[in-house]
Design a protein around this motif. Structure first.
Motif, mmCIF file in Angstrom:
data_model
loop_
_atom_site.group_PDB
_atom_site.id
_atom_site.type_symbol
_atom_site.label_atom_id
_atom_site.label_comp_id
_atom_site.label_asym_id
_atom_site.label_seq_id
_atom_site.Cartn_x
_atom_site.Cartn_y
_atom_site.Cartn_z
ATOM 1 N N ASN A 156 27.857 65.584 111.696
ATOM 2 C CA ASN A 156 28.537 64.621 112.712
ATOM 3 C C ASN A 156 27.959 63.287 112.218
ATOM 4 O OD1 ASN A 156 30.292 65.740 114.696
ATOM 5 N ND2 ASN A 156 28.089 66.788 115.230
ATOM 6 N N ASN A 159 27.708 57.870 115.480
ATOM 7 C CA ASN A 159 27.993 57.084 116.782
ATOM 8 C C ASN A 159 28.018 57.775 117.760
ATOM 9 O OD1 ASN A 159 29.941 58.194 115.592
ATOM 10 N ND2 ASN A 159 31.625 56.594 115.963
ATOM 11 N N LYS A 182 24.603 69.646 112.430
ATOM 12 C CA LYS A 182 23.809 68.654 111.705
ATOM 13 C C LYS A 182 24.097 66.973 112.115
ATOM 14 C CE LYS A 182 23.163 65.774 107.889
ATOM 15 N NZ LYS A 182 22.361 64.856 108.606
ATOM 16 N N PRO A 183 23.351 66.643 112.996
ATOM 17 C CA PRO A 183 23.859 65.142 113.286
ATOM 18 C C PRO A 183 23.359 64.219 112.100
ATOM 19 C CG PRO A 183 21.445 65.787 114.241
ATOM 20 C CD PRO A 183 21.999 66.936 113.471
ATOM 21 N N VAL A 216 21.344 68.224 104.327
ATOM 22 C CA VAL A 216 21.819 69.901 104.420
ATOM 23 C C VAL A 216 21.404 70.603 103.048
ATOM 24 C CG1 VAL A 216 23.785 69.405 105.760
ATOM 25 C CG2 VAL A 216 24.147 68.949 103.572
ATOM 26 N N PHE A 220 25.474 74.013 101.672
ATOM 27 C CA PHE A 220 26.942 74.625 101.170
ATOM 28 C C PHE A 220 27.118 75.681 100.042
ATOM 29 C CE2 PHE A 220 28.519 70.103 102.614
ATOM 30 C CZ PHE A 220 28.523 70.451 104.033
ATOM 31 N N PHE A 231 33.588 68.305 109.691
ATOM 32 C CA PHE A 231 32.731 67.009 109.264
ATOM 33 C C PHE A 231 33.528 66.041 110.081
ATOM 34 C CE2 PHE A 231 32.764 63.340 106.850
ATOM 35 C CZ PHE A 231 31.745 62.792 106.564
ATOM 36 N N GLY A 233 32.929 61.735 109.797
ATOM 37 C CA GLY A 233 32.075 60.629 109.294
ATOM 38 C C GLY A 233 32.894 59.790 108.347
ATOM 39 N N SER A 234 32.370 59.238 107.010
ATOM 40 C CA SER A 234 33.148 58.440 106.486
ATOM 41 C C SER A 234 33.953 59.201 105.434
ATOM 42 C CB SER A 234 32.261 57.433 105.472
ATOM 43 O OG SER A 234 31.309 58.216 104.661
ATOM 44 N N ARG A 236 34.168 58.532 102.300
ATOM 45 C CA ARG A 236 33.425 58.741 101.180
ATOM 46 C C ARG A 236 32.800 60.279 101.079
ATOM 47 N NH1 ARG A 236 30.357 54.863 101.888
ATOM 48 N NH2 ARG A 236 28.796 55.927 102.524
ATOM 49 N N GLU A 257 37.206 64.773 110.057
ATOM 50 C CA GLU A 257 37.769 63.561 110.855
ATOM 51 C C GLU A 257 36.765 62.304 110.289
ATOM 52 O OE1 GLU A 257 39.472 63.601 113.578
ATOM 53 O OE2 GLU A 257 39.264 66.001 113.895
ATOM 54 N N ASP A 259 37.723 57.952 108.534
ATOM 55 C CA ASP A 259 38.031 56.749 108.900
ATOM 56 C C ASP A 259 39.291 56.531 109.663
ATOM 57 O OD1 ASP A 259 35.910 56.811 107.171
ATOM 58 O OD2 ASP A 259 36.570 55.433 105.684
ATOM 59 N N SER A 260 39.440 55.208 110.348
ATOM 60 C CA SER A 260 40.807 55.130 111.062
ATOM 61 C C SER A 260 40.896 53.797 111.161
ATOM 62 C CB SER A 260 41.028 55.826 112.353
ATOM 63 O OG SER A 260 42.241 55.994 112.888
ATOM 64 N N CYS A 296 35.209 55.586 116.501
ATOM 65 C CA CYS A 296 36.287 56.156 115.314
ATOM 66 C C CYS A 296 37.594 55.680 116.171
ATOM 67 C CB CYS A 296 36.143 57.470 115.149
ATOM 68 S SG CYS A 296 36.291 58.660 116.373
ATOM 69 N N GLU A 401 38.180 49.471 107.213
ATOM 70 C CA GLU A 401 37.753 49.708 108.618
ATOM 71 C C GLU A 401 36.353 49.094 108.603
ATOM 72 O OE1 GLU A 401 35.794 53.497 109.227
ATOM 73 O OE2 GLU A 401 36.838 53.776 110.979
HETATM 74 P P1 NAP Z 1 28.593 59.027 106.951
HETATM 75 O O1 NAP Z 1 27.682 58.399 106.108
HETATM 76 O O2 NAP Z 1 29.627 59.689 106.173
HETATM 77 O O3 NAP Z 1 27.791 60.416 107.479
HETATM 78 C C1 NAP Z 1 28.250 61.392 108.224
HETATM 79 C C2 NAP Z 1 27.456 62.727 108.176
HETATM 80 O O4 NAP Z 1 27.307 63.075 106.948
HETATM 81 C C3 NAP Z 1 26.033 62.504 108.582
HETATM 82 O O5 NAP Z 1 25.623 63.433 109.111
HETATM 83 C C4 NAP Z 1 25.498 62.430 107.123
HETATM 84 O O6 NAP Z 1 24.037 62.786 107.226
HETATM 85 C C5 NAP Z 1 26.131 63.469 106.498
HETATM 86 N N1 NAP Z 1 26.040 63.458 105.020
HETATM 87 C C6 NAP Z 1 26.187 62.164 104.261
HETATM 88 N N2 NAP Z 1 26.136 63.070 102.994
HETATM 89 C C7 NAP Z 1 26.401 64.021 102.831
HETATM 90 C C8 NAP Z 1 26.572 65.137 102.027
HETATM 91 N N3 NAP Z 1 26.684 64.615 100.585
HETATM 92 N N4 NAP Z 1 26.791 66.343 102.326
HETATM 93 C C9 NAP Z 1 26.819 66.509 103.680
HETATM 94 N N5 NAP Z 1 26.652 65.726 104.514
HETATM 95 C C10 NAP Z 1 26.362 64.386 104.422
HETATM 96 O O7 NAP Z 1 29.281 58.420 108.245
HETATM 97 P P2 NAP Z 1 28.626 57.583 109.338
HETATM 98 O O8 NAP Z 1 28.067 56.254 108.657
HETATM 99 O O9 NAP Z 1 27.512 58.623 110.084
HETATM 100 O O10 NAP Z 1 29.771 57.423 110.210
HETATM 101 C C11 NAP Z 1 30.636 56.348 110.069
HETATM 102 C C12 NAP Z 1 31.943 56.712 109.802
HETATM 103 O O11 NAP Z 1 32.399 57.757 110.381
HETATM 104 C C13 NAP Z 1 32.881 55.580 109.955
HETATM 105 O O12 NAP Z 1 33.508 55.607 108.755
HETATM 106 C C14 NAP Z 1 33.899 56.326 110.971
HETATM 107 O O13 NAP Z 1 35.322 55.741 110.865
HETATM 108 C C15 NAP Z 1 33.667 57.660 110.828
HETATM 109 N N6 NAP Z 1 33.914 58.206 112.142
HETATM 110 C C16 NAP Z 1 35.057 59.177 112.387
HETATM 111 C C17 NAP Z 1 35.220 59.791 113.447
HETATM 112 C C18 NAP Z 1 36.535 60.799 113.740
HETATM 113 O O14 NAP Z 1 36.494 61.317 114.718
HETATM 114 N N7 NAP Z 1 37.385 60.491 112.853
HETATM 115 C C19 NAP Z 1 34.273 59.692 114.569
HETATM 116 C C20 NAP Z 1 33.237 59.011 114.304
HETATM 117 C C21 NAP Z 1 32.969 58.330 112.988
HETATM 118 P P3 NAP Z 1 22.995 61.618 106.942
HETATM 119 O O15 NAP Z 1 22.895 60.721 108.027
HETATM 120 O O16 NAP Z 1 21.459 62.536 106.987
HETATM 121 O O17 NAP Z 1 22.972 60.963 105.713
#
Ligand code: NAP
Length: 519
Positions: A156, A159, A182-183, A216, A220, A231, A233-234, A236, A257, A259-260, A296, A401
């Motif tokens: 997750n 946010n 995994k938050p 993690v 995997f 998943f 997050g971003s 990327r 899920e 970016d948007s 998001c 975004e």
């Molecule tokens: P993020 O940096 O991609 O991290 C998201 C999750 O992924 C975190 O739990 C992070 O853990 C984990 N993670 C990072 N690298 C990983 C890897 N190599 N393997 C497995 N897990 C990994 O995103 P964020 O900064 O938390 O969230 C912001 C983004 O999320 C924004 O771009 C937003 O648009 C998007 N978002 C989308 C939604 C939706 O429902 N579509 C909802 C909320 C947010 P760590 O924190 O330990 O690095």
């Protein structure tokens, strides 16, 4: 300093070694806790969840799993006050925004619990009616969905540390899959406490709900084709997960899920000071500021007919000027700090880029001091509104975004086909909102771009008195979107169970088929 722990293999454990990550209070910048998952045997943890948790869950009917979810909801709700304070401290969210997360979590668990009761004593979800497959009804067929024999790994974003865990866990547990959640590290204090309340209440069988605080690591590498990764997050990180070699090789289901760049459209039929106009101003401003724009579903692109541009801009600036940015513990605050120092840097950088193609109409584009916070401390950024220089907005506005209280107004010609084209320029989004009382305009728009967003929020005079705003992900409606938004689907009532179950076609005697799936 508090050391956060993971809950796996039926016990709590902290990481070993010295590679701990620090969590900070975004208002004071003080360290709050440290976390690491080093030393955890993820292979054993996954096996334990599959064998203990999965077996226990599959023995339970939908109704019984629903009871587990309701018990989880109650366990968390009993600690509501403490969790709200924790959220204000760890995430920097105001009390109201913290409720959005914590109450959203318990409400969603409860919703799926009630859905389980409705589904009743069965174990299989029927999928369409039965059909005669042979010359007579002796040879019969029907599709159904059965629980996957694996573990659901939930990753997750920062946010929504409570709702994010709960909305995914509710669907997986109801479908019969154990969960390891995994938050995001920066806000996992809140998730850790949520899971702790469930463990303390002893309301789910061992192995059903695991928690990873920290990275993690090699997790995997140990997944197989019955497991699921969901998943948020971003884009990327999503790409890294999607392209993980073992997940590809084992055909592990992955739901994303990401970016948007959600859009809000004001249609030309809406006149200043009308009910829909006022709703538009109020709701779009709330979308910019709620959770400091770290949502998001927040509106990033605001499209208004050219002739209304000045009036909209003035009304929005007036509405936004009533918002106070500051410590979530200060009485007047309604916009808290951003969650982390990295978030603040990324928002500052994003606004600088947007200013190449848009002008600031509200906000300074700089970090601000927060009301009730020590000057110079805290990740504060005030609500910021920009106006696109180019009609319809240039490519950058449709592509970048900025995950903070930032949005850009773009004028357009007011035509539905133009609006449809602008919506799709976001390359796929979670939600698009349309403010109009013209059903004709709205359906002309939807006909052209209905496949570009996962959800459309149609605001009109008729529904205004019950309008929740476009940013609320209701458990009964789909959450997810195509393209940039990740292509995933969550929630949507019973639809959420699809990810965690395998569709099978059952062929045989009518009696055998109906005994398993139902008639
Ligand atoms: P993020 O940096 O991609 O991290 C998201 C999750 O992924 C975190 O739990 C992070 O853990 C984990 N993670 C990072 N690298 C990983 C890897 N190599 N393997 C497995 N897990 C990994 O995103 P964020 O900064 O938390 O969230 C912001 C983004 O999320 C924004 O771009 C937003 O648009 C998007 N978002 C989308 C939604 C939706 O429902 N579509 C909802 C909320 C947010 P760590 O924190 O330990 O690095």
């Amino acid at each position: 300093m508090k050391i956060l722990r993971s809950h796996l293999l039926g016990k709590w454990s902290a990481g070993v070694g010295d590679s701990f990550a620090l969590l900070h209070d975004p208002t004071t910048e003080d360290p709050l806790a440290k976390v690491s998952s080093a030393g955890i045997d993820f292979r054993a943890a996954i096996e334990h969840a599959r064998s203990k948790g999965g077996s226990a869950l599959r023995e339970l009917s939908f109704a019984q799993r629903g009871e587990l979810l309701i018990a989880m909801s109650k366990a968390i709700h009993e600690h509501r006050k403490e969790l709200l304070e924790l959220s204000m401290k760890n995430c920097g969210t105001t009390r109201k925004d913290s409720k959005f997360d914590i109450d959203g979590a318990t409400g969603t668990l409860y919703h799926y619990g009630a859905l389980g009761k409705e589904l009743g004593d069965g174990y299989v979800l029927p999928d369409g009616p039965g059909e005669q497959l042979g010359r007579s009804s002796i040879f019969w067929g029907r599709h159904g969905r059965v629980s996957r024999d694996g573990v659901a790994i939930h990753i997750n974003a920062f946010n929504f540390p409570a709702w994010g865990f709960a909305e995914k866990a509710a669907a997986a547990i109801l479908a019969g899959m154990p969960v390891i959640t995994k938050p995001a590290t920066s806000t996992c204090l809140v998730t850790e406490r949520c899971i702790e309340t469930v463990v303390e209440a002893d309301c789910v069988p061992e192995g059903v709900l695991g928690l990873i605080c920290g990275s993690v690591a090699d997790l995997f590498d140990h997944l197989h084709g019955q497991d699921v990764v969901a998943f948020t997050g971003s884009a990327r990180t999503a790409l890294r997960i999607r392209s993980h070699e073992n997940l590809l090789a084992r055909s592990t289901s992955v739901n994303i899920e990401a970016d948007s760049l959600n859009a809000a459209f004001l249609a030309p039929d809406v006149q200043p000071e009308s009910e829909v106009w006022n709703l538009f101003i109020k709701e779009v401003c709330r979308e910019i500021t709620q959770k400091s724009g770290q949502k998001c579903t927040a509106v990033r692109r605001i499209f208004v007919p050219q002739e209304q541009l000045a009036t909209v801009e003035e009304a929005m600036c007036e509405e936004l000027s009533g918002r106070v940015t500051g410590s979530p513990f200060a009485d007047k605050t309604n916009v808290g700090p951003l969650a982390t120092a990295d978030q603040l840097s990324s928002v500052l950088e994003g606004v600088t880029k947007l200013r190449e193609v848009a002008d600031l109409v509200h906000g300074s584009g700089e970090r601000v001091d927060g009301v009730g916070a020590e000057p110079g401390k805290g990740y504060f950024f005030a609500p910021t509104l920009l106006r696109a220089r180019e009609a319809g907005g240039s490519d950058l506005i449709h592509d970048l975004e900025v995950f903070g209280p930032v949005s850009t107004i773009c004028p357009f010609d007011g035509e539905a086909p133009t609006a449809a084209c602008l919506n799709s320029k976001g390359d796929g989004s979670l939600v698009t909102s349309v403010y109009s009382d013209s059903d004709q305009w709205t359906s002309d728009f939807l006909r052209r771009c209905g496949s570009w967003s996962g959800r459309f929020y149609l605001a009109s005079e008729k529904m205004a008195s019950q309008a929740p705003g476009s940013g609320v992900a209701l458990p009964s409606s789909l959450h997810g979107g195509p393209g940039r938004a990740g292509g995933g689907e969550e929630l949507g009532g019973i639809r959420a169970l699809e990810l965690y179950s395998q569709r099978i076609a059952l062929q045989g005697s009518r009696r055998a088929v109906e005994r398993f799936i139902g008639d």
